[in-house]
Scaffold this active site. Structure first.
Site, PDB file in Angstrom:
ATOM      1  N   GLY A 174       0.772  -1.248   0.000  1.00 42.85           N
ATOM      2  CA  GLY A 174       0.000   0.000   0.000  1.00 42.85           C
ATOM      3  C   GLY A 174       0.801   1.295   0.000  1.00 42.85           C
ATOM      4  O   GLY A 174       0.237   2.371   0.167  1.00 42.85           O
ATOM      5  N   LYS A 213       5.265  -0.590 -14.449  1.00 41.93           N
ATOM      6  CA  LYS A 213       6.579  -1.215 -14.279  1.00 41.93           C
ATOM      7  C   LYS A 213       6.734  -2.406 -15.214  1.00 41.93           C
ATOM      8  O   LYS A 213       5.777  -3.144 -15.449  1.00 41.93           O
ATOM      9  CB  LYS A 213       6.708  -1.703 -12.834  1.00 41.93           C
ATOM     10  CG  LYS A 213       7.977  -2.536 -12.609  1.00 41.93           C
ATOM     11  CD  LYS A 213       8.286  -2.689 -11.166  1.00 41.93           C
ATOM     12  CE  LYS A 213       7.494  -3.829 -10.534  1.00 41.93           C
ATOM     13  NZ  LYS A 213       7.824  -3.919  -9.098  1.00 41.93           N
ATOM     14  N   ASP A 260       2.479  -1.085 -10.370  1.00 41.21           N
ATOM     15  CA  ASP A 260       3.769  -1.563  -9.870  1.00 41.21           C
ATOM     16  C   ASP A 260       3.681  -3.090  -9.754  1.00 41.21           C
ATOM     17  O   ASP A 260       4.413  -3.721  -9.004  1.00 41.21           O
ATOM     18  CB  ASP A 260       4.025  -0.918  -8.498  1.00 41.21           C
ATOM     19  CG  ASP A 260       5.475  -1.030  -8.042  1.00 41.21           C
ATOM     20  OD1 ASP A 260       6.377  -1.083  -8.898  1.00 41.21           O
ATOM     21  OD2 ASP A 260       5.705  -1.052  -6.815  1.00 41.21           O
TER      22      ASP A 260
HETATM   23  N1  SAM Z   1       3.453  -0.564  -5.190  1.00 40.37           N
HETATM   24  C1  SAM Z   1       3.294  -1.449  -4.028  1.00 40.37           C
HETATM   25  C2  SAM Z   1       3.582  -0.639  -2.798  1.00 40.37           C
HETATM   26  O1  SAM Z   1       4.200   0.419  -2.937  1.00 40.37           O
HETATM   27  O2  SAM Z   1       3.201  -1.037  -1.699  1.00 40.37           O
HETATM   28  C3  SAM Z   1       4.192  -2.668  -4.156  1.00 40.37           C
HETATM   29  C4  SAM Z   1       3.721  -3.618  -5.251  1.00 40.37           C
HETATM   30  S1  SAM Z   1       4.527  -5.195  -5.302  1.00 40.37           S
HETATM   31  C5  SAM Z   1       6.074  -4.807  -5.964  1.00 40.37           C
HETATM   32  C6  SAM Z   1       3.715  -6.026  -6.635  1.00 40.37           C
HETATM   33  C7  SAM Z   1       2.286  -6.492  -6.348  1.00 40.37           C
HETATM   34  O3  SAM Z   1       1.648  -6.853  -7.584  1.00 40.37           O
HETATM   35  C8  SAM Z   1       2.208  -7.728  -5.457  1.00 40.37           C
HETATM   36  O4  SAM Z   1       1.578  -7.397  -4.249  1.00 40.37           O
HETATM   37  C9  SAM Z   1       1.359  -8.706  -6.278  1.00 40.37           C
HETATM   38  O5  SAM Z   1       0.445  -9.441  -5.510  1.00 40.37           O
HETATM   39  C10 SAM Z   1       0.633  -7.775  -7.244  1.00 40.37           C
HETATM   40  N2  SAM Z   1       0.101  -8.425  -8.444  1.00 40.37           N
HETATM   41  C11 SAM Z   1       0.762  -9.233  -9.320  1.00 40.37           C
HETATM   42  N3  SAM Z   1      -0.077  -9.654 -10.279  1.00 40.37           N
HETATM   43  C12 SAM Z   1      -1.295  -9.098 -10.029  1.00 40.37           C
HETATM   44  C13 SAM Z   1      -2.568  -9.174 -10.676  1.00 40.37           C
HETATM   45  N4  SAM Z   1      -2.755  -9.908 -11.779  1.00 40.37           N
HETATM   46  N5  SAM Z   1      -3.591  -8.475 -10.133  1.00 40.37           N
HETATM   47  C14 SAM Z   1      -3.407  -7.735  -9.022  1.00 40.37           C
HETATM   48  N6  SAM Z   1      -2.234  -7.627  -8.373  1.00 40.37           N
HETATM   49  C15 SAM Z   1      -1.183  -8.308  -8.863  1.00 40.37           C
END
Ligand code: SAM
Length: 192
Positions: free
Chosen positions: A34, A144, A104
């Site tokens: 988050g 990203k 992201d």
């Molecule tokens: N930007 C976030 C923050 O600042 O807290 C960090 C994001 S983290 C690097 C990447 C996230 O992408 C993970 O929590 C993962 O569960 C989510 N994710 C990956 N594929 C997804 C999808 N198809 N739908 C929703 N979320 C997804």
């Protein structure tokens, strides 16, 4: 206090490229835990902290559980590529369309660089399908990706849909990491 260091990447990119401002509606894809949503809540004035500025809106989506955050609405345990999620987003958006889509997102890495690269590019491409339904004309996407041979496919697609596409690598992103962002502004919706 941010939930994750990734906040500094968004702060840095926003300071330089002016993606967020008070009053905008933002969808944060892959929002858990988050931190980007925290930044977005501040920068779009979602809590109305600045009484003289318009109040924005932040909606975060993730496959994982996201702890509640004042000023944001979260869809936890939902896949952004699922049509059901699109419906939910449309129900929750106070405006008909969003001004900004942030992504992201990252798939679970296999460690096989080429495969991880391809998986993330596919995810970004499906995000573009979603944006056709929820991004307003002249809207912005920040997404990203991990660099590799298919990055140009995503870039070409973005260039078809947006008037201004840039590749950016924030300082706050670890030097050894292959992660890069495309910032696409001025969505043209294919109609003009
Ligand atoms: N930007 C976030 C923050 O600042 O807290 C960090 C994001 S983290 C690097 C990447 C996230 O992408 C993970 O929590 C993962 O569960 C989510 N994710 C990956 N594929 C997804 C999808 N198809 N739908 C929703 N979320 C997804």
């Amino acid at each position: 206090n941010y939930r994750c260091r990734s906040a500094f990447k968004l702060l840095e990119m926003d300071d330089k490229h002016h993606i967020l401002r008070p009053g905008l509606s933002v969808i944060d894809c892959g929002a858990a835990p988050g931190a980007w949503s925290q930044v977005a809540v501040q920068r779009v004035n979602a809590l109305g902290v600045d009484p003289n500025a318009p109040v924005g809106f932040v909606l975060g989506v993730d496959l994982l559980q996201i702890s509640p955050l004042e000023g944001a609405v979260f869809l936890s345990k939902m896949d952004v590529t699922d049509p059901v999620t699109l419906k939910k987003i449309q129900e929750l958006l106070p405006t008909e369309k969003a001004d900004v889509i942030l992504s992201d997102m990252a798939p679970n890495a296999t460690g096989i660089r080429e495969l991880d690269h391809q998986k993330l590019i596919s995810l970004c491409l499906s995000l573009l399908d979603l944006s056709q339904s929820i991004l307003r004309p002249r809207g912005t996407i920040l997404c990203k990706f991990w660099d590799g041979r298919e990055a140009h496919i995503l870039k070409n697609r973005l260039m078809e849909l947006f008037q201004d596409v840039r590749t950016i690598k924030p300082q706050a992103s670890r030097k050894e990491s292959a992660e890069i962002y495309f910032l696409a502004k001025l969505y043209s919706d294919g109609v003009d």
